[in-house]
Design a protein around this motif. Sequence first.
Motif, short mmCIF file in Angstrom:
data_model
loop_
_atom_site.label_atom_id
_atom_site.label_comp_id
_atom_site.label_asym_id
_atom_site.label_seq_id
_atom_site.Cartn_x
_atom_site.Cartn_y
_atom_site.Cartn_z
N VAL A 173 -104.69 -38.86 -58.39
CA VAL A 173 -103.08 -39.26 -58.52
C VAL A 173 -102.56 -37.98 -57.53
O VAL A 173 -102.91 -36.75 -57.49
CB VAL A 173 -102.70 -38.90 -59.89
N ASN A 175 -99.09 -36.21 -56.05
CA ASN A 175 -97.80 -36.24 -56.49
C ASN A 175 -97.11 -36.19 -55.19
O ASN A 175 -97.51 -35.80 -54.12
CB ASN A 175 -97.47 -34.88 -57.22
N ARG A 176 -95.71 -36.55 -55.18
CA ARG A 176 -94.74 -36.70 -54.27
C ARG A 176 -94.70 -35.71 -53.20
O ARG A 176 -94.72 -35.53 -52.11
CB ARG A 176 -93.21 -37.20 -54.65
N ARG A 220 -95.79 -43.11 -62.74
CA ARG A 220 -94.44 -42.75 -63.17
C ARG A 220 -93.92 -41.26 -63.29
O ARG A 220 -94.98 -40.70 -64.06
CB ARG A 220 -94.06 -43.51 -64.53
N GLY A 221 -93.20 -40.65 -62.67
CA GLY A 221 -92.72 -39.35 -62.89
C GLY A 221 -93.46 -38.39 -62.14
O GLY A 221 -93.34 -37.22 -62.18
N VAL A 222 -94.61 -38.84 -61.40
CA VAL A 222 -95.50 -37.82 -60.88
C VAL A 222 -95.54 -38.09 -59.41
O VAL A 222 -95.41 -37.48 -58.45
CB VAL A 222 -96.94 -37.89 -61.26
N GLY A 223 -96.15 -39.52 -59.18
CA GLY A 223 -96.23 -39.74 -57.47
C GLY A 223 -97.07 -41.34 -57.44
O GLY A 223 -96.45 -42.19 -58.15
N LYS A 225 -100.91 -43.30 -56.47
CA LYS A 225 -102.30 -43.25 -56.58
C LYS A 225 -103.01 -44.39 -55.85
O LYS A 225 -102.68 -45.79 -56.23
CB LYS A 225 -102.74 -43.45 -58.09
#
Length: 229
Positions: A173, A175-176, A220-223, A225
């Motif tokens: 994962v 993140n943005r 969702r909410g993270v970035g 994958k």
Amino acid sequence: MKKEIKIALIEDDENLRFLVSHRLQAEGYAVTEAGDGDSAEELIMAENPDIVLLDWMLPGKQGADVCKGVRERGFTNLVIMMTAKAQDVDKIDAYSFGVSDYVTKPFNMDVLVAIIENKVKFSINNEKSEVSKFGDMEHHPNTHSLLKKGRKIELTILENRILLYFLKNINKVINRDELMMVVWGYNSDVNTRTLDMHIVRLRKKIEENPDRPQYLQTVRGVGYKFVVE
């Protein structure tokens, strides 16, 4: 290892060329130089450098034409374009000429050295060819292209950077903020909407169904994958 890395510096401003060359040699790179587009192409083909630092605006042949010329003659190593116009960078012509990456002028020498060190670490020392395969696709980062079932799909410089980072971090994962830092660099004021727009474009090129992505999935909410089974 760095001692063996050869950089061709193509820049018509003599002062800048001297400064950059001096700094790169101090960092342990072997530097070869040209000041115009016509001699640049011959120099690159004769010397086969690991990295070409190529000015966009040159007397004689333009940087874009030099890059296109050496690509057509079979040069596959990294070409980093030096440009004073940041807005040129994501125009289609910047990547259709086979540019691997870019740096905007005026640049900070430390930033330039960091970019080159990063390239050496990832592109040259580790994986000479760096071609990644997933599904029925092959990613060729140095020439910004994707082969899908044998058909060539062009990527922009930014799409190329994004995909390359995902392929180095498969099934992780991301993140943005991390992705924006990698793609736009040190002092970026890019917002997440811009990033999401590039992701949407990239999905259109790699996914069978971009609305239900198999590879480039949203967390969702993270970035995001990049999922490869």
